[in-house]
Design a protein around this motif. Structure first.
Motif, PDB file in Angstrom:
ATOM      1  N   PHE A  73      35.456  48.926  42.796  1.00 43.91           N
ATOM      2  CA  PHE A  73      35.625  48.276  41.502  1.00 43.91           C
ATOM      3  C   PHE A  73      36.476  47.015  41.638  1.00 43.91           C
ATOM      4  CE2 PHE A  73      37.992  47.493  37.598  1.00 43.91           C
ATOM      5  CZ  PHE A  73      36.967  47.416  36.660  1.00 43.91           C
TER       6      PHE A  73
ATOM      7  N   ARG B 166      34.169  44.393  43.312  1.00 44.95           N
ATOM      8  CA  ARG B 166      32.961  44.000  42.586  1.00 44.95           C
ATOM      9  C   ARG B 166      33.223  43.559  41.150  1.00 44.95           C
ATOM     10  NH1 ARG B 166      28.775  48.871  43.539  1.00 44.95           N
ATOM     11  NH2 ARG B 166      27.563  47.549  42.112  1.00 44.95           N
ATOM     12  N   CYS B 167      34.352  43.992  40.575  1.00 43.40           N
ATOM     13  CA  CYS B 167      34.593  43.747  39.153  1.00 43.40           C
ATOM     14  C   CYS B 167      35.965  43.134  38.888  1.00 43.40           C
ATOM     15  CB  CYS B 167      34.460  45.056  38.368  1.00 43.40           C
ATOM     16  SG  CYS B 167      32.980  46.034  38.739  1.00 43.40           S
TER      17      CYS B 167
ATOM     18  N   ASP C 251      36.551  36.992  37.839  1.00 39.29           N
ATOM     19  CA  ASP C 251      35.113  36.737  37.702  1.00 39.29           C
ATOM     20  C   ASP C 251      34.562  37.218  36.364  1.00 39.29           C
ATOM     21  OD1 ASP C 251      35.163  35.666  40.209  1.00 39.29           O
ATOM     22  OD2 ASP C 251      34.384  37.448  41.220  1.00 39.29           O
TER      23      ASP C 251
ATOM     24  N   LYS D 203      34.374  40.185  35.209  1.00 38.16           N
ATOM     25  CA  LYS D 203      33.541  41.384  35.375  1.00 38.16           C
ATOM     26  C   LYS D 203      34.337  42.671  35.177  1.00 38.16           C
ATOM     27  CE  LYS D 203      30.335  39.221  38.645  1.00 38.16           C
ATOM     28  NZ  LYS D 203      29.770  39.273  40.015  1.00 38.16           N
ATOM     29  N   TYR D 204      35.559  42.514  34.712  1.00 39.32           N
ATOM     30  CA  TYR D 204      36.439  43.666  34.506  1.00 39.32           C
ATOM     31  C   TYR D 204      36.035  44.345  33.194  1.00 39.32           C
ATOM     32  CZ  TYR D 204      41.025  46.116  34.318  1.00 39.32           C
ATOM     33  OH  TYR D 204      42.041  47.038  34.272  1.00 39.32           O
ATOM     34  N   ASN D 205      34.916  45.105  33.223  1.00 42.46           N
ATOM     35  CA  ASN D 205      34.383  45.698  31.997  1.00 42.46           C
ATOM     36  C   ASN D 205      33.628  46.984  32.312  1.00 42.46           C
ATOM     37  OD1 ASN D 205      31.753  44.837  32.964  1.00 42.46           O
ATOM     38  ND2 ASN D 205      32.241  42.798  32.165  1.00 42.46           N
TER      39      ASN D 205
ATOM     40  N   GLU E 213      30.426  47.718  31.867  1.00 44.46           N
ATOM     41  CA  GLU E 213      29.120  47.554  32.492  1.00 44.46           C
ATOM     42  C   GLU E 213      29.248  47.509  34.018  1.00 44.46           C
ATOM     43  OE1 GLU E 213      30.263  45.756  29.991  1.00 44.46           O
ATOM     44  OE2 GLU E 213      29.008  46.608  28.386  1.00 44.46           O
ATOM     45  N   CYS E 214      30.187  46.757  34.512  1.00 40.70           N
ATOM     46  CA  CYS E 214      30.386  46.664  35.969  1.00 40.70           C
ATOM     47  C   CYS E 214      30.893  47.985  36.522  1.00 40.70           C
ATOM     48  CB  CYS E 214      31.355  45.529  36.283  1.00 40.70           C
ATOM     49  SG  CYS E 214      31.471  45.139  38.049  1.00 40.70           S
TER      50      CYS E 214
ATOM     51  N   ARG F  82      28.096  50.488  36.950  1.00 39.60           N
ATOM     52  CA  ARG F  82      27.264  50.238  38.133  1.00 39.60           C
ATOM     53  C   ARG F  82      27.917  50.806  39.394  1.00 39.60           C
ATOM     54  NH1 ARG F  82      26.280  45.241  35.389  1.00 39.60           N
ATOM     55  NH2 ARG F  82      27.951  44.183  36.563  1.00 39.60           N
TER      56      ARG F  82
END
Length: 626
Positions: free
Chosen positions: A307, A310-311, A315, A317-319, A321-322, A325
């Motif tokens: 995490f 990738r998140c 970026d 993407k700290y949510n 949805e990420c 995944r």
């Protein structure tokens, strides 16, 4: 102005509430002054929350107090470091005064000057405190993660006494002892990692992420093999009831102010909010709960590292949805995680986060958890930098001695004491085998296991191979010699230990086996006409008068098939005896067989005709019978 004050109050309560009202315990280790007599004794010192404390081990050195730069706030000049550690010399501990600069800067300057450890003398009479790193709000120096020497705070009284002795030109020898800094009661270590999913807090967050990535492999090995029981925890704070409806609490808290985290940027307006951090903390805690229920708690390390990579916040993407995944990629059902998280908008307690807040409160020897990140090992808080080798050393010190797993005895943990005089332990130079083993606790003299063969002994003066395969390694420590194409050994796989000279030899079986002269000791070739010749490990027998020697019977016979005169009598006795036994057996057989046949024939004939000794049976016929 009032708004700024209220914001400050809210942030202060959120971030430091448990610090203000909780109990913070200072973690300590022992300091033993071994000389001179005037200061000799055992004292407590407080472990610094940076550098690498030598958990499970000890460190011996001599104290040096500089004539200038006594607070250690400036780099030491070459002219000031005549006391610098030299190869083969006694390690030097720097004594520095408290004040003027951060503790970490003192340690960094001391390390660059070449000392093995730093002791900071308090400048006031008070209970010992924990020397910590600068607060997040201050500029984080780059050197923090590079401090590798241990540090400790000593009392003002002890510092003054040491300075007085040093001023008289006396040498002060000290033993820093961390062996009991962490409990080590059994074969399993229980440890907790108090962390936070926020990745926008500067060098401290970067350090934490690097630790997670680097330590993951070791943590999973320890957990999967049952050596440790690991539990992640997350610190949250609550918002005071008077501020629940404020914008600051709404943006930093969930469940109506019950669970809060500081805003990552501390601006309450842009980027992610504190409540986003709390929700992700909760998601990570729930992932661990579900993974543990599935029997794979070690996969928490995979989730948090994946995490963070990738998140990241940077970026955007700290949510959820990420995060979903990542959860799916690890083979877990997102619905189970969501069910565990529950409704973060509800005016109700969250079972997972409520348990986390209760766990923050110190119980027994462990104080409240107030520092992020923090490791708790066997219910004691770790002090030192967040580094793989340092943490592994601390965890390994939590095992009962001699029960440490192999990872604790790996090269990364070696102390290299075996390089000098083999550490004073037993060794077999011919087979390159040694009982010296470097560990995080220092060297131990313990008889090794080599190629499946276990050596037993005291480890200092003696180690002996034991087991069915022992003869394959250095011949089991037994005597062995080869002559004239023959090899004899005092080691046999039939015996799992010990050495015994083979047949034909006598001796201790370890240093020597001496050939036995069977001919002189009349142990062989005792028949008449026999001649005996001793050989190494055996003997040879032969016969006089061109006779042939039969080893099995220890006798001589003629090569033409005849036997010696001595043997004729014995052979005739044997032959006559066999003939006589055959005649007797045949007579008995004929006699018993004839008697048996006669009785059978008489029985059969008796059924069909009267015998001579039986009377005639009258014939009575019924009337009217012809």
């Amino acid at each position: 102005m009032r708004e700024k004050v209220s914001v400050f109050v809210c942030v202060c309560v959120l971030m430091f509430g448990s610090m203000c009202w909780g109990t913070f315990l200072v973690e300590k280790n022992n300091l033993k002054v071994t000389s001179p007599e005037s200061v000799k004794g055992v004292y407590e010192c407080a472990i610094g929350n940076f550098g690498v404390p030598q958990y499970g081990g000890t460190m011996v050195g001599s104290i040096f107090y500089p004539k200038s730069n006594q607070k250690g706030c400036k780099p030491f000049k070459d002219s000031d470091v005549s006391w610098k550690n030299k190869p083969g010399g006694i390690p030097v501990f720097l004594l520095a005064d408290r004040g003027e600069c951060y503790f970490t800067l003192k340690a960094w300057n001391a390390q660059n000057a070449g000392v093995a450890a730093i002791l900071v003398a308090d400048d006031r009479v008070e209970p010992l405190i924990t020397m910590d790193t600068p607060e997040d709000g201050d500029t984080q120096p780059d050197y923090l993660q590079n401090i590798s020497i241990p540090s400790a705070l000593i009392s003002k009284g002890l510092g003054d006494r040491i300075k007085e002795v040093l001023s008289k030109g006396e040498l002060v020898s000290i033993n820093l002892d961390w062996r009991e800094a962490l409990p080590h009661p059994d074969e399993r270590v229980e440890y907790e990692f108090w962390t936070n999913s926020n990745d926008e807090c500067g060098p401290k967050c970067e350090s934490q992420l690097n630790f997670l990535i680097n330590f993951k492999g070791a943590a999973q090995i320890l957990e999967r093999k049952g050596y440790t029981e690991f539990t992640p925890h997350y610190i949250t704070w609550y918002c005071p009831e008077a501020f629940i409806m404020s914008q600051q609490c709404k943006s930093q808290c969930i469940n109506y102010g019950r669970y809060c985290a500081p805003d990552p940027e501390q601006d309450f307006s842009r980027g992610y909010d504190g409540k986003d951090v709390v929700v992700q903390n909760l998601r990570q805690a729930c992932f661990f709960k579900v993974a543990k229920e599935s029997g794979k708690p070690w996969q928490w390390w995979d989730y948090v590292t994946d995490f963070s990579i990738r998140c990241p916040m940077k970026d955007k993407k700290y949510n959820k949805e990420c995060a979903d995944r990542v959860i799916k990629s690890l083979g877990y059902d997102v619905r189970k995680i969501d069910q565990c998280i529950g409704n973060v908008e509800a005016d109700a307690d969250n079972p997972v986060l409520k348990a986390e807040q209760e766990a923050q409160i110190g119980k027994g020897p462990r104080g409240d958890v107030t520092i992020l990140p923090t490791l708790v090992i066997n219910n004691r808080q770790y002090r030192g930098k967040l580094d793989k080798a340092a943490i592994l050393k601390a965890i390994c010190s939590g095992f009962e001695e001699t029960t440490e797993p192999a990872i604790c005895l790996s090269r990364d943990m070696e102390t290299n004491e075996c390089l000098h005089n083999n550490g004073g332990c037993w060794q077999d130079d011919s087979a390159n085998i040694t009982a010296c083993r470097d560990t995080f606790r220092g060297r131990v003299c313990h008889c090794p296991v080599v190629q499946g063969v276990k050596f037993v002994g005291d480890g200092y003066t003696h180690c002996e191979a034991s087991g069915p395969l022992r003869c394959g390694i250095s011949n089991g420590g037994c005597w062995k010699e080869k002559r004239h194409g023959r090899t004899y050994t005092a080691c046999t796989d039939d015996n799992i230990s010990g050495c015994s000279c083979p047949q034909g030899f006598r001796g201790d079986g370890v240093r020597d086996c001496e050939d036995v002269d069977e001919c002189k000791e009349e142990l062989a070739c005792q028949c008449p006409n026999c001649k005996c010749k001793n050989t190494w490990g055996s003997y040879e027998c032969s016969c006089k008068n061109h006779l042939l020697y039969i080893h099995e019977h220890d006798t001589c016979i003629s090569k033409e098939g005849g036997v010696s005169e001595v043997s004729w009598g014995i052979m005739w006795v044997v032959i006559l005896g066999l003939c006589l036994a055959g005649v007797v057996a045949y007579a008995l057989y004929k006699y018993r067989l004839r008697g048996y046949m006669d009785s059978e024939i008489r029985a059969i004939m008796a059924q069909y005709m009267p015998l001579d000794n039986q009377g005639e049976v009258p014939n009575h016929l019924p009337q009217g019978t012809v």
